[in-house]
Design an enzyme around this catalytic site. Structure first.
Site, PDB file in Angstrom:
ATOM      1  N   ASP A  94     -21.110   3.329 -32.802  1.00  0.00           N
ATOM      2  CA  ASP A  94     -21.100   2.114 -32.002  1.00  0.00           C
ATOM      3  C   ASP A  94     -19.938   1.239 -32.452  1.00  0.00           C
ATOM      4  O   ASP A  94     -19.812   0.918 -33.643  1.00  0.00           O
ATOM      5  CB  ASP A  94     -22.421   1.367 -32.145  1.00  0.00           C
ATOM      6  N   HIS A 124     -17.556 -11.673 -28.328  1.00  0.00           N
ATOM      7  CA  HIS A 124     -18.839 -11.378 -28.984  1.00  0.00           C
ATOM      8  C   HIS A 124     -18.685 -11.469 -30.502  1.00  0.00           C
ATOM      9  O   HIS A 124     -19.529 -12.060 -31.199  1.00  0.00           O
ATOM     10  CB  HIS A 124     -19.292  -9.974 -28.577  1.00  0.00           C
ATOM     11  N   GLU A 182     -28.395  -5.666 -25.949  1.00  0.00           N
ATOM     12  CA  GLU A 182     -26.935  -5.735 -25.979  1.00  0.00           C
ATOM     13  C   GLU A 182     -26.400  -4.822 -24.880  1.00  0.00           C
ATOM     14  O   GLU A 182     -26.683  -3.628 -24.864  1.00  0.00           O
ATOM     15  CB  GLU A 182     -26.385  -5.356 -27.354  1.00  0.00           C
ATOM     16  N   GLU A 192     -23.855  -2.637 -23.116  1.00  0.00           N
ATOM     17  CA  GLU A 192     -22.700  -1.840 -23.518  1.00  0.00           C
ATOM     18  C   GLU A 192     -22.442  -0.721 -22.508  1.00  0.00           C
ATOM     19  O   GLU A 192     -23.321  -0.345 -21.724  1.00  0.00           O
ATOM     20  CB  GLU A 192     -22.917  -1.204 -24.897  1.00  0.00           C
ATOM     21  N   ASP A 209     -28.085  -1.354 -26.655  1.00  0.00           N
ATOM     22  CA  ASP A 209     -28.182  -1.231 -28.112  1.00  0.00           C
ATOM     23  C   ASP A 209     -29.165  -2.293 -28.606  1.00  0.00           C
ATOM     24  O   ASP A 209     -28.778  -3.304 -29.179  1.00  0.00           O
ATOM     25  CB  ASP A 209     -26.790  -1.433 -28.708  1.00  0.00           C
ATOM     26  N   GLN A 259     -31.489  -7.391 -38.898  1.00  0.00           N
ATOM     27  CA  GLN A 259     -30.080  -7.031 -39.059  1.00  0.00           C
ATOM     28  C   GLN A 259     -29.327  -8.046 -39.910  1.00  0.00           C
ATOM     29  O   GLN A 259     -28.559  -7.679 -40.812  1.00  0.00           O
ATOM     30  CB  GLN A 259     -29.425  -6.905 -37.683  1.00  0.00           C
ATOM     31  N   LYS A 275     -31.055  -1.843 -36.059  1.00  0.00           N
ATOM     32  CA  LYS A 275     -30.503  -1.178 -34.881  1.00  0.00           C
ATOM     33  C   LYS A 275     -31.136   0.193 -34.623  1.00  0.00           C
ATOM     34  O   LYS A 275     -31.127   0.665 -33.486  1.00  0.00           O
ATOM     35  CB  LYS A 275     -28.999  -0.972 -35.059  1.00  0.00           C
ATOM     36  N   THR A 322     -21.040  -4.747 -27.580  1.00  0.00           N
ATOM     37  CA  THR A 322     -21.500  -5.708 -26.587  1.00  0.00           C
ATOM     38  C   THR A 322     -20.319  -6.274 -25.797  1.00  0.00           C
ATOM     39  O   THR A 322     -19.352  -6.765 -26.374  1.00  0.00           O
ATOM     40  CB  THR A 322     -22.268  -6.847 -27.270  1.00  0.00           C
TER      41      THR A 322
END
Length: 453
Positions: A139, A146, A210, A212, A244, A251, A263, A370
């Site tokens: 990722d 962001h 998120e 993506e 995501d 986190q 995650k 993101t």
């Protein structure tokens, strides 16, 4: 470089009427690949309108020849991986053959329609599956806006990492918890700091989506052999949406080497893989860099990528709460963004990933990060939409959100459009938050103080 051909003809129509409807995600100009379950068995297929072409049934019908027949045979099992690992010309040949079979004036129309029940199940009657086994998941973090916002939320003196404008930053994600769109996303347990600064373990209180885009690798590269940036597109089989899901409370407490348990509990993929060939009409120059930004180093700079590494792709996220659904209200669009908001292209992501000799393999997944922009409406996660909880997101029914609550459902969508071309979509990527499981752990050990001397 993929050039335009008969499959992109905006005048082409399908004899499957649902493919010709205004706003259809899967017109005959799209033809994305995927895997679905039918009669208890997984099959590879291609979406067209409200139907899917069963590629095993198509192969058995003997309607193809040459490279298209070889490609269809490779997709005759329960995974797209054999087809994805072939040279791009095979998937391209199958796409052209399907476009001809499905067009309104198809020469073999009568033969195809006689087999329609076997060849063309309705999407509503099949269950989507992941396109293949995904061995590795990387990722990236490629939206400047962001990244800067999250740096400010964390109180960093310089909210943008020093390397951000020199290379596409990434971390190695967890492939085992990737799931196809639909169903529940279980709220995870984990460690976090509460409002008083105490470390707690329990259901994550700050759950986020998120938005993506992801690329699936087709042919890999041998260990030690980097992929040149202008050859990178030939290694990407296609693209899908990626949610995501992130437990931000977990986190932000745990993150030292990078994201981990905040995650790895669940990531959602849309089921249909839109090929690079289908996206050829929507290519555009890579997004411009800011004045004063460092020059792109040679291994990340390619004339082809700079000329056509971008896409005219609009993306959105919608939120449906339990109260909205009980009232019969439609999901509320909370994010509207564009792929222009990525600082790096997917070709640069592939080139950087392999620049040290790392070998990508068929079925590997690369997430864009993101896709947030500068505008408020383009903020692509709840953390940004609520300014890290300081300004709750207001919904039309009076509800507010700073994080996702149990019963909330997120729907991601994307459409590629350009004047003179038929707009194509990606389908939906959706997931609904389910309550955390009840876990019973033994009481924490009592801390015994040593007596003073």
């Amino acid at each position: 470089m993929t050039t335009l051909n008969s499959t992109h003809d905006p005048a082409r129509r399908s004899w499957i009427e649902s493919a010709n409807l205004p706003g259809a995600d899967f017109p005959v100009q799209n033809l994305p690949f995927g895997v679905f379950e039918r009669d208890g068995k997984a099959r590879c297929g291609v979406a067209i309108g409200e139907h899917a072409v069963d590629l095993r049934a198509l192969h058995d019908a003997g309607l193809l020849d040459g490279d298209a027949a070889l490609a269809c045979a490779a997709a005759g099992g329960d995974s797209l991986k054999p087809l994805m690992s072939m040279e791009p010309r095979y998937a391209s040949a199958l796409r052209r053959a399907l476009s001809d079979l499905l067009r309104s004036d198809a020469p073999q129309l009568a033969r195809i329609q006689q087999r329609a029940d076997a060849l063309l199940p309705r999407l509503a009657d099949v269950t989507p599956r992941l396109p293949c086994e995904i061995g590795d998941y990387t990722d990236f973090l490629t939206s400047l806006h962001h990244t800067e916002r999250h740096g400010r939320y964390k109180g960093l003196a310089d909210p943008l990492p020093a390397a951000f404008k020199s290379l596409p930053i990434a971390y190695h994600g967890r492939a085992s918890s990737l799931r196809v769109s639909g169903g529940d996303v279980r709220r995870p347990h984990g460690q976090y700091r509460d409002a008083h600064g105490e470390v707690r373990f329990g259901p994550a209180p700050a759950l986020d989506f998120e938005l993506e885009l992801a690329a699936l690798i087709g042919r890999g590269n041998p260990l030690t052999q980097p992929v040149p940036v202008d050859a990178a597109r030939d290694h990407i089989f296609g693209y899908c949406l990626l949610n995501d899901w992130s437990a931000k409370s977990i986190q932000w407490f745990e993150q030292v080497l990078g994201p981990f348990l905040g995650k790895s509990f669940h990531s959602s993929l849309s089921p249909w893989i839109v090929t690079g060939e289908a996206l050829a009409p929507f290519r555009k120059p890579a997004a411009p860099r800011g004045a004063g930004d460092p020059a792109i180093l040679p291994h990340l700079h390619g004339a082809l990528d700079q000329a056509s590494g971008g896409l005219d792709l609009e993306l959105e996220a919608l939120l449906s709460t339990a109260r909205l659904r009980e009232a019969g209200a439609a999901p509320v669009r909370i994010t509207q963004t564009h792929l222009d908001n990525l600082y790096w292209t997917f070709a640069q992501m592939v080139a950087h990933h392999t620049s040290n000799g790392c070998n990508l393999r068929t079925g590997d997944l690369l997430g864009s990060g993101t896709i947030s922009g500068a505008a408020d409406v383009s903020r692509a996660c709840l953390t940004e939409l609520s300014n890290a909880g300081k300004n709750p997101l207001a919904l039309p029914n009076g509800e507010t959100r700073t994080a996702l609550e149990d019963g909330d459902e997120i729907v991601l969508r994307a459409r590629a459009s350009r004047p003179g071309a038929v707009t194509i979509g990606f389908g939906e990527c959706r997931g609904r938050i389910a309550p955390a499981l009840e876990l019973n752990y033994p009481d924490a050990p009592v801390r015994h103080e040593e007596p003073h001397a």
